[in-house]
Structure formats: structure tokens, C-alpha cells
Write an enzyme that holds these catalytic residues in place. Structure first.
Site, short mmCIF file in Angstrom:
data_model
loop_
_atom_site.label_atom_id
_atom_site.label_comp_id
_atom_site.label_asym_id
_atom_site.label_seq_id
_atom_site.Cartn_x
_atom_site.Cartn_y
_atom_site.Cartn_z
N ARG A 1 -60.81 84.91 33.80
CA ARG A 1 -59.71 84.02 33.42
C ARG A 1 -60.28 82.66 33.04
NH1 ARG A 1 -56.41 82.94 38.25
NH2 ARG A 1 -54.98 81.95 36.78
N LYS B 1 -59.40 89.22 46.77
CA LYS B 1 -58.06 89.38 47.34
C LYS B 1 -57.01 89.77 46.30
CE LYS B 1 -56.74 84.47 47.04
NZ LYS B 1 -55.61 84.66 46.11
N ASP B 2 -57.33 89.55 45.00
CA ASP B 2 -56.36 89.87 43.94
C ASP B 2 -56.51 91.29 43.40
OD1 ASP B 2 -55.35 87.28 44.07
OD2 ASP B 2 -56.67 86.53 42.50
N SER C 1 -46.86 82.82 48.57
CA SER C 1 -47.42 83.99 49.26
C SER C 1 -46.52 84.44 50.39
CB SER C 1 -48.81 83.64 49.82
OG SER C 1 -49.20 84.55 50.83
N ARG D 1 -47.36 86.42 52.70
CA ARG D 1 -48.20 86.40 53.90
C ARG D 1 -48.23 85.01 54.52
NH1 ARG D 1 -53.16 84.41 54.44
NH2 ARG D 1 -53.35 84.24 52.18
N ASN E 1 -51.49 77.04 39.23
CA ASN E 1 -52.88 77.08 39.67
C ASN E 1 -53.15 75.93 40.65
OD1 ASN E 1 -53.36 74.72 38.13
ND2 ASN E 1 -53.93 75.92 36.33
N VAL E 2 -54.36 75.85 41.16
CA VAL E 2 -54.67 74.87 42.19
C VAL E 2 -54.36 73.46 41.72
CG1 VAL E 2 -56.52 73.84 43.56
CG2 VAL E 2 -56.38 76.33 43.32
N THR F 1 -52.32 72.42 39.39
CA THR F 1 -50.88 72.21 39.23
C THR F 1 -50.21 71.99 40.58
OG1 THR F 1 -50.81 73.55 37.22
CG2 THR F 1 -48.74 73.25 38.40
#
Length: 562
Positions: free
Chosen positions: A11, A78-79, A127, A129, A149-150, A152
Site C-alpha cells: 500500500r 494482523k490484517d 476495532s 476488539r 490512517n494513522v 488522519t
């Protein structure tokens, strides 16, 4: 490799590029030449206020890998869905970074630990979780969806859209933002997602040359740990969006696996540990999964391997910063909740009352008529403008009482019925006692008037303003309707009914053919007046009862009460 350049697919986000750079460096140290190719994924194309499904960041890169456009694909482990394409395999895991979750707050925030956040603080995450485990630790927090994203998310935090974020430590560390981490959260409080902190390098099974090159950078202990965690996730029937956490540690020949499953709304999560040979992590994982209650495993896995619940879509109209617990409870019940806030809430200062704000410490009773009223009280307490000495507290219902109790204010009274009329009629107030009523601008003054009629001296404080039909929700509503059939709309107040009707009108939509579920009789009356068909009314005005009423209604078992 004999002169072949390894093309690395990734990405284009800052974190993804950093991770691809780590893979390129590792391969080049082993003698390869590399080139990075950026691929746009479904997760990158989603609207900023929508959640991603399982595999959203993976599928496009896998397609490029299968087509031969790239030689390896780089993913956050994890994705990666547990049902990996058989034509592909994870050829290497780089040495794992910090697997824990991070609490991130604004730089000037005084509270810098999850346990220290003021009650009713807003915590942003998309999330299930993190939502479940954060609420389990701090049920008095307001967990709400916050996507992007982080970078943002950090911008939205610093702009005041939320009070805290929960993000992966590894991601922040890898892009040089470790200074933003206020707390690295103990895995026994919020266990990480299976594979979190690990970088997975995926290759084609039939590409022996690349597979051999990638094996040279594989970290054996990381592989053993991540494969055990993913086996636990698969044994529980969950995908990467399930409210399931896992963390394996390898020490010599032994592996210890922590597994945890969050319950709907965060109540009583389950934690278990198992140990065994490091080379038999799959057996350890399966044994650990069997230690959990079957119904809990089924509920946790209900998000399914597609990453979305199998059940009907449900429109949730609650304010964004108060909807997280309800969204989690609906998802855990097998439904597909979609957040379209029909209202937003603004806390008021002294301008909320003609003549300014009262002295909070001179009252015999403080009567709080909603959870938003609790937020206003806590704002005053945090600001040091009130000590609440010798005051007795009354709350309109269990949810409001729970927030007050969680903040350290012992509630002396709740009425037999959760509404303002019962609260005013039943409050054990004596003639001449001073009462402060804390309410919103849309609530009428009936509580204060009734208490005055009973001989109390009453101050009526409008502590917050409810804004109906926020403009930011218009595209969310349009997108929700364009995506297909909506099984039900959940209303939590009359203002959410009016707000949604106004939003729909501005978009040229008619939502009244969608059945609705309401939190109480008054909200149901408002919905009927607006032209909706009420399928169910929650037996109690709390999240668990509302989620249960919605699930029953959509299963053909209406729970409407007179």
C-alpha cells in the site's frame, strides 16, 4: 538470486511504505536487489467515516502477486485473513516489533494512562476488539468509531474530535511517532490482535527462487508466535475484525499463548493461557480455544471470515461519540451496524443558564437526567469548579447512574421508571431543600417544575445543547441507503428521530419504510408521529436490552410494548 530484481508490492500509506522499506532492507542485506510497487487497496478507497472489512488491505496486493505484477506482498500480519489463498504462502515474518496497543492523547493532556482518563472521555477506534476490551476496563468511557490512517486519526485527535486513540505501538514506532504514545497498554488489559506488530512477507507457492530468497530473512520465533496466534483465531471461528486478542511468547523450546475474547459492550471479557512446545503451537492454540465457552466463541466469530456480520444492516442514529458500545453489542449479536449520527452534543459553559452558572456546592440534591448530563458534571469536576461536598445524587436511570458511580459519585436515588416524570415525582426531597436539575436544551422544564411544586428550591441548568441533523452525516446516510437494504433503524431519543428525518429530507430520501427499534416508549411515540413503523421497544433503556430488542425484531420476534 541470479540477477533478478524482487518487486515488492505494498500500500502507499506512510506506515505501509515504512514496512515495505524494512523488507527491502532485509532482502538487500541478503544479496537481493529490490523495487517497491505501490498498489491501491479497497481499504484505501473507503470513505473516511466507514469501517473496513476483513482483507480490505490485502486482497488487491494478493491479486497483483498472483498476476505476477509483483514478486512479494508486504502486509501487517494482523490484517491477513486466516483463510489464505492456497496459491500463496507467508514466506517470512520479519522480527516482531512491540505487539501491544498504545493509548494516544493530545500532547497537553494531563491524563496519560487508560486508567486515568476522566470518566466519559471519548476514545476513538474502529476495532471491535479494542472497543470490547477498553469498555471492559473502563465502562465509563465513551468509545466511538473513528477511522482513517494513522496520520488522519492523529489530526482528528488534535482537532478535538476525540479525547484519546488506541493504535498499534508498532505502527507508531515504525513511522517515528513513538513520542505520541502516552501508554503502552498491558496485554492483560487490552490484548493485541493476532499477529499485531509482525510484518508478513507473502509469496507465490510456485516461485521457488523468490521463496528461497525470502526464507533467508524469516525470523523463526516470530513465525512460531504469529502462527500460534492465527491458529487460535481460526479455532475460534473469527476473522481479523473479531473481538479476539492473542499474544504468544517463545522462550527456548516453550511457547505460552494468551487468548482473550471480548463480550458485547465490554462486560466480563474472558482470558485464558496455555503453554506447550514451541513447535506445536497449533495444538496449543486449539486447546486454548476449547477452554472458552462455546457461546462466547460463536458470538466473537459472528463477524465472520468476510469481515462483516452475516445479519441485516442496522442504522444507528446515536451521537458519534456515544455509539461505540451499541455498535459493538449489535455486531456481537450478528448484525451489521452502520453509524449515521442524527445528532451531535455540545457541552455548554456558563452561557447555558441565564444569569450564569450556579454554585454547585450548595445543593442538597443534584438530579441528572441523562448520560450527557453526567459529562457536563464531570467537566465541572475536572475543571475544579465544583467539589460536590455533602450532595446527594439522583439519576434518571441505570445508565446514567452507572456513569456517576463509575466517576466516584455515589447515586442515592433512581426512579422505578426511567423517565423525568417518575424522577420528579419519586425523588425523596423535603420541602425547602435545594435541588439542581442538570438537563439538555431539548428537555422540557417539567422535572424542575414538579419539584418546585413539591416545595423544593430548584435551579434548572441547561448543561448541553443537542444539534439535530449534523451536516457531516448527510453523506453517511446517502451511502448507507445506496449500499442496499437496511433491516432496521435504531432510535435512542426523539431528537435522533427528528435528526434522521431532517437528514433524509435534505438527501431526497424517505426512511419511513424501514422498520425501527426504539429505546423507550417516548422515543417510540415520536417515531410513530414521524411516520415510522415501530417493530420493537427496548425493555430497558440500556445498550444490552436495546441490542437484544433489535436482534429479536429482525429475527421476526417483535418486542413492542404498549
Amino acid at each position: 538470486m541470479t540477477g533478478r530484481q524482487v518487486v515488492i508490492g505494498t500500500r502507499g500509506s506512510r506506515l505501509a511504505m515504512a514496512q515495505a522499506g524494512l523488507v527491502a532492507e532485509a532482502l538487500e542485506r541478503s544479496g537481493c536487489t529490490t523495487r517497491i510497487s505501490i498498489i491501491e487497496t479497497a481499504g484505501d478507497r473507503r470513505a473516511p467515516d466507514t469501517a473496513w472489512g476483513e482483507g480490505a488491505f490485502v486482497a488487491a496486493i494478493e491479486r497483483a502477486l498472483l498476476a505476477g505484477d509483483v514478486d512479494v506482498a508486504v502486509h501487517s500480519a494482523k490484517d491477513v485473513p486466516t483463510d489464505e489463498d492456497r496459491r500463496l504462502r507467508i514466506g517470512a515474518y520479519l522480527p516482531r516489533a512491540d505487539a501491544r496497543d498504545a493509548l494516544v492523547v493530545r500532547l497537553d493532556a494531563a491524563a496519560r494512562r487508560l486508567d486515568d482518563l476522566p470518566p466519559c472521555s471519548r476514545v476513538g477506534t474502529d476495532s471491535p476488539r479494542r472497543t470490547g476490551f477498553v469498555l471492559a476496563r473502563r465502562p465509563d468511557l465513551l468509545v466511538h468509531p473513528l477511522h482513517g490512517n494513522v496520520d488522519t486519526r492523529l489530526r482528528r485527535l488534535d482537532a478535538g474530535e476525540t479525547d484519546a486513540l488506541v493504535l498499534a505501538c508498532a505502527g507508531l514506532d515504525r513511522i517515528g511517532l513513538e513520542a505520541r504514545i502516552a501508554e503502552r497498554i498491558d496485554p492483560d488489559v487490552v490484548p493485541p490482535a493476532p499477529g499485531q506488530g509482525a510484518i508478513a512477507v507473502q509469496v507465490r507457492r510456485d516461485d521457488a527462487e523468490v521463496l528461497a530468497a525470502v526464507r533467508a530473512v524469516d525470523d523463526p520465533d516470530t513465525r512460531l508466535a504469529v502462527e500460534a496466534e492465527r491458529a487460535f483465531l481460526a479455532a475460534c471461528g473469527g476473522g481479523c475484525r473479531a473481538p479476539i486478542g492473542a499474544l504468544a511468547t517463545v522462550s527456548g523450546d516453550a511457547l505460552t499463548l494468551l487468548g482473550a475474547i471480548a463480550r458485547p459492550g465490554g462486560s466480563g471479557p474472558a482470558f485464558e493461557r496455555r503453554a506447550g512446545p514451541a513447535t506445536d503451537g497449533t495444538s496449543v492454540a486449539r486447546g486454548l480455544a476449547q477452554a472458552f465457552d462455546r457461546d462466547l466463541r460463536v458470538a466473537a466469530g459472528s463477524l465472520g471470515r468476510s469481515g462483516e456480520p452475516a445479519g441485516p444492516r442496522v442504522l444507528v442514529t446515536r451521537a458519534a461519540d456515544q455509539s461505540g458500545e451499541l455498535l459493538a453489542a449489535l455486531a456481537a449479536g450478528g448484525l451489521d451496524p452502520v453509524s449515521v449520527p442524527a445528532i451531535e452534543v455540545e457541552l455548554l459553559g456558563t452561557s447555558g443558564r441565564p444569569g450564569g452558572e450556579p454554585e454547585w456546592d450548595g445543593f442538597d440534591w443534584i438530579v441528572v437526567t441523562s448520560t450527557n448530563g453526567v459529562r457536563a458534571v464531570l467537566e465541572r469536576a475536572t475543571a475544579g469548579s465544583a467539589t460536590f461536598d455533602a450532595v446527594r445524587w439522583a439519576a434518571v436511570g441505570r445508565a446514567t447512574a452507572g456513569l456517576l458511580d463509575g466517576a466516584g459519585f455515589a447515586v442515592s436515588f433512581t426512579p422505578t421508571r426511567s423517565d423525568g416524570a417518575a424522577l420528579a415525582a419519586e425523588l425523596p426531597v423535603r420541602r425547602g431543600e435545594r435541588v439542581l436539575v442538570v438537563r439538555g436544551d431539548l428537555a422540557d422544564a417539567e422535572v424542575a417544575a414538579t419539584l418546585r411544586g413539591r416545595g423544593a428550591t430548584v435551579d434548572d441548568l441547561v448543561a448541553y445543547r443537542t444539534r439535530e441533523a449534523p451536516a457531516s452525516s448527510r453523506p453517511l446516510l446517502a451511502k448507507a441507503f445506496a449500499a442496499g437494504r437496511i433491516g432496521a433503524i435504531v432510535f435512542t431519543s426523539g431528537s435522533t428521530v427528528r435528526g434522521l428525518v431532517s437528514l433524509a429530507r435534505s438527501e431526497g430520501l424517505d426512511p419511513t419504510d424501514v422498520p425501527v427499534v426504539c429505546i423507550g416508549p417516548e422515543t417510540a411515540d415520536c417515531a410513530r408521529s414521524a411516520g415510522f413503523t415501530v417493530r420493537a421497544v427496548s425493555a430497558d433503556p440500556d445498550v444490552a436490552a436495546l441490542a437484544a430488542a433489535t436482534a429479536h425484531a429482525l429475527a421476526g420476534q417483535p418486542l413492542e410494548v404498549p
